[in-house]
Each structure stands twice: as C-alpha cells, then as structure tokens.
Scaffold this active site. Sequence first.
Site, PDB file in Angstrom:
ATOM      1  N   ARG A  50      21.535  40.257 142.626  1.00 22.20           N
ATOM      2  CA  ARG A  50      22.059  39.469 143.750  1.00 22.20           C
ATOM      3  C   ARG A  50      23.074  38.414 143.308  1.00 22.20           C
ATOM      4  O   ARG A  50      23.928  38.008 144.074  1.00 22.20           O
ATOM      5  CB  ARG A  50      20.903  38.795 144.483  1.00 22.20           C
ATOM      6  N   HIS A 195       7.467  51.143 126.140  1.00 21.86           N
ATOM      7  CA  HIS A 195       8.246  51.004 124.904  1.00 21.86           C
ATOM      8  C   HIS A 195       7.389  51.229 123.651  1.00 21.86           C
ATOM      9  O   HIS A 195       7.916  51.491 122.587  1.00 21.86           O
ATOM     10  CB  HIS A 195       9.015  49.682 124.858  1.00 21.86           C
ATOM     11  N   GLU A 233      -0.398  39.049 119.229  1.00 19.13           N
ATOM     12  CA  GLU A 233       0.897  38.365 119.235  1.00 19.13           C
ATOM     13  C   GLU A 233       0.685  36.893 118.939  1.00 19.13           C
ATOM     14  O   GLU A 233      -0.334  36.318 119.336  1.00 19.13           O
ATOM     15  CB  GLU A 233       1.542  38.477 120.619  1.00 19.13           C
ATOM     16  N   HIS A 257       0.222  49.880 127.283  1.00 15.98           N
ATOM     17  CA  HIS A 257       0.539  50.279 125.911  1.00 15.98           C
ATOM     18  C   HIS A 257      -0.664  50.810 125.117  1.00 15.98           C
ATOM     19  O   HIS A 257      -0.600  51.855 124.492  1.00 15.98           O
ATOM     20  CB  HIS A 257       1.133  49.105 125.140  1.00 15.98           C
TER      21      HIS A 257
HETATM   22  C1  BG6 Z   1       5.408  43.856 126.908  1.00 17.66           C
HETATM   23  C2  BG6 Z   1       4.522  42.791 127.499  1.00 17.66           C
HETATM   24  O1  BG6 Z   1       5.262  45.051 127.607  1.00 17.66           O
HETATM   25  O2  BG6 Z   1       5.056  44.051 125.540  1.00 17.66           O
HETATM   26  C3  BG6 Z   1       4.677  41.499 126.733  1.00 17.66           C
HETATM   27  O3  BG6 Z   1       4.866  42.588 128.852  1.00 17.66           O
HETATM   28  C4  BG6 Z   1       4.420  41.727 125.265  1.00 17.66           C
HETATM   29  O4  BG6 Z   1       3.797  40.503 127.223  1.00 17.66           O
HETATM   30  C5  BG6 Z   1       5.240  42.893 124.744  1.00 17.66           C
HETATM   31  O5  BG6 Z   1       4.779  40.552 124.584  1.00 17.66           O
HETATM   32  C6  BG6 Z   1       4.811  43.232 123.331  1.00 17.66           C
HETATM   33  O6  BG6 Z   1       5.719  44.152 122.805  1.00 17.66           O
HETATM   34  P1  BG6 Z   1       5.947  44.264 121.237  1.00 17.66           P
HETATM   35  O7  BG6 Z   1       6.913  45.394 121.093  1.00 17.66           O
HETATM   36  O8  BG6 Z   1       6.504  42.944 120.799  1.00 17.66           O
HETATM   37  O9  BG6 Z   1       4.606  44.541 120.630  1.00 17.66           O
END
Ligand code: BG6
Length: 518
Positions: A50, A195, A233, A257
Amino acid sequence: MSAPLKPDRCLIVIFGASGDLTKRKLVPALYDLCRNRHLPKRCGVLGVSRTAMTDDEFRQRTKPWCEKDPAFSEDTWQHFAQRLHYQPADATDLTSFKQQLVPRLGALCKEHQTGDNVLYYLSVAPGLYDPIVMNIGASGLVTEGKRWCSINRDALPWQRVVVEKPFGHDLDSAEHLNRVLGRVFDEESVYNIDHYLGKETVQNLLVFRFANAIFEPLWNRNYIDHVQITAAETVGVEDRGAFYEKAGAMRDMIQSHLLQVLAVLTMDTPNSSRAHDLRVEQRKLLEAIRVIDEAQAPLFAVRGQYGAGEVNGEPLAAYRDDPNTAADSQTETYTAMKLLIDNWRWHGVPFFLRTGKAMRRKLTQIVVTFRPAPHPIFANMCGDEAPQPNRLVINVQPDEGINLRFIGKVPGQGTDLRNAVMDFDYAQFGGEVQEAYAHLLLDAMCGDRSLFKDRFEIEAAWRIVMPVLNYWNNHPAADLPNYAAGSWGPAEADELIAPHGPWRNPEGEVSRSKYLQR
Ligand code: BG6
C-alpha cells in the site's frame, strides 16, 4: 531434490513488498540468484504494497538490503535493479486490484517477455491471504486452468503461488485457507514454503538417509532409543512482539519447521526423489504421529516464557516487558514436546522436540540416540566413564555437520574403553551454501515442489498440536515467566525427557576432537 531444472521465464509478484520478510529474505535471495546467474534471462520482479513509492524509490530502498551480500557488486546491482519494479495498490480491494495491478502486470510481462508465467508470493499478514487470492482469481489472472499438464511446458503459461507461514492460526483456519487457495489454484500450483526444508543440512538428511545403505537398516524401533530435535535461538522476539504475541513457539516453530524436519527424518523410503513421492511419504508420516487427548497435554508438552536475563553477556528484558506484548502475556516463547509415531517402524520410540527464544546458544540439531549393545561384554572396562550408547548428531546450524559417537579402546596394555566421536564437517565439501530462500525461490520458478509442503501435511501438523494449544488456552499457566533469558529453558522440560536421559546441550561436550573428556 530432482536433477537441476531450468527456471522458466516469469514475473515474480511479491505482495507485502514493504514488509520485513521482503527486506530480510526475499529481495536479498533474488539478488543472490541474479549474482549467481540463476535467474532466467526473461524475468521481472514486481513489489506490491500500500505504501506509495515509484520504481526508483523502491530500488533505492532495496539496495542497502542487497549490499549486505558480502559479494555485492555495483554491476550486478545495476543488472538486478532493471528487473525491479513497484506498484502501490490495495491488493485486498478488487477495484484497486483490477485498475492498478492487472494492467501493470500485463505491461511488465511484455517488457520482460515473460509470457503469462507469474509467480505470486504472499508475504503479507495472514488475514490478507484470502482476499488477495480471491482477487487474483476474480481478475482472471489464473489462466493455467485446473489441470496441470506436463506436455510442452514451455508453451503453456503457468501461475503459481508461494504461501508463507503461518498457514492459518489453527486447524480450522488452515483448512479454510486451503479451500480458498484450492478455488483459485490447482494443488500443483501451490507452493507452501518452509524455509527449514531449504536448509542445506535438512536436504542433506535425505541424502544421508537414502543414498547410504548402512543407516536405513538401523533406522527403526529395534535400534533407536529416542530422538531429540532442538531449535534454540538466542534472540528474543526483537521487533516482532505484536506478531509473536498471537503466535507463540508452538505455532511459530513446532507446527511448521520442526514437525517437517521430523517427517524428513522418520518417513519411509520414498519411491524416488520426485516431489510427489516425497510428499506422499512425509504426509503419511505426519498422519501417523499420535494425536493426544487434550487432557493428556501436560504429559506430552511443556510451555515456557523467558524472564529477564543475559544472553551472550548482554542483558535481555523479559518477554512481558516488550512494548508489544501484554504485561500478563500467556504466550509461550519456549515449547518442548514428546511425540509418538504410531507405525510399525517407530512404535514406542519417543521423539522430543524443543524450541525457544532467548536461549543460551543458537543451535538447531537432531540427536539420534541408539539402544545400548544388547550384551555388553566389555562392561566394567570403561574406568570411571560409563560407556555411552551410540549417538548420531546432525548439526543443522551452525557448524553444519554430522558426528557419530562410538566406544573405542585406548591404545596400550589392557582394555581401557572410551567414548569417541567421528566427525564430518559440512564445510569440507567446499561450495557455497545457498541461502534457503534463494534455493526455494529457484525451485518454485522451476516448478519443483519437492521441498514445499502440501495442504495435507499442513493440516496433519495442525491436528498434532491442537490438543496442546487448546489445553494451554483453557489452562493459563501461573508460573510464567519460568526461564531466564540465556538459560536452556524451564526445568519441566528436563522432567519431560528425564526417563530417556537429559537434553543434549552443548556445554561440557567436546566436539571436533577425537576423544570425549572423561
Ligand atoms: C521463522 C520464525 O519461521 O523461523 C522465527 O517465524 C524464527 O521466529 C525463524 O526466528 C528461525 O529461522 P532460522 O533459519 O534462523 O532457524
């Protein structure tokens, strides 16, 4: 995971172009593909959001995101920038969609000679998926029809949609989203991105399991005692408090994931490495994970939330002190879960998953602990050190690699045994580790869905976590926050795994050396 395909010419349309993901991942990934000459010659990128901006303003804005690439060069940037465009529009409004977007898409397809091949990328707040997908359909932009046809692929235009997580907020909303997507796109044209599946080490897991003959015979209840999967993390919620407050660790990491990594780790051997065969096995595995009753949740899951602490020597404020979270927030920033897989291969083997923010170290790893030797003829020969069962550790990140613990004899008179480690460092292979998003975007342009999830996997994963989420929702925790930032999480998580030994935390472990210390 198939042999490298050639990406088709196409226009990539990113909805949510002014968002965080576009900045951190998507534009840098596309720049990376351009730098490595992976983008098709005829390819354009259109950012949509937007915010009012011209093409040039969008380019100025995105340049610093690409400059973070250690191999950034002005020449590549110039080449890339020519492909970058921007269209301000409210994509949720059909009139705006038809008046502003449709003509722009048509013009760009001509300018970049991409035919009608379009890759739509939904990088917007989940509430906007529905209207945008419906507007794509209502504007007549999906010409591919409901039947995917592999004959003469070059001649047939395609339209695909890449869907970012979260795939819904719960099972009902995920089913709804899948129905909406199904009204506009063929299942074969929907690319649900995770991912983690694009990470090199996760892909290597498939190769490790199915290109080597020695592990598969051991990969079952007869030889494996238990498995741990950790995604820790060190960061807190950073500037994503508003999003995270509604998500929490279970939705953000486990439902997506970690369950997918578990599926790759434990699925049966696919017939081939083709997308369809991988999807079939991963779905079958996810559907075999036991769905517990809500009342059993405390026996299978632990929630945590970080309080103030110190991570890597830096103070970190409590989750509840974030300006975008509630002072009495019940959102979990840590989750540990025990899962059982009800099939022949895995009957009785517990799988422990855990993830947390503000933990002591950033670490994603899989730990497979084997059963001890059935008849220990060397018992009492290990001195003070108890012989440890064989253990395979797959480091997903950082220090990507695989190591195997076994027991060896110390050279010399007598039989003095010690635990030892065989270590493989992924860096030995050389080559450039491709960023997950670059890899997956290229796959989507090639029409390779092998590293994307299908709707049935997503729904199966929701079914697994829903009883716990419902229990937590109905039983607020009185003890939050229950772990300090910079620790390894709440004590209850240790109790969850206790019958099978402790979590494998790196402290005290000697990695990359021949012998473990006594
Ligand atoms: C994301 C989450 O999908 O994956 C984040 O929304 C998280 O909260 C991230 O930090 C972690 O990804 P990676 O590749 O850093 O392990």
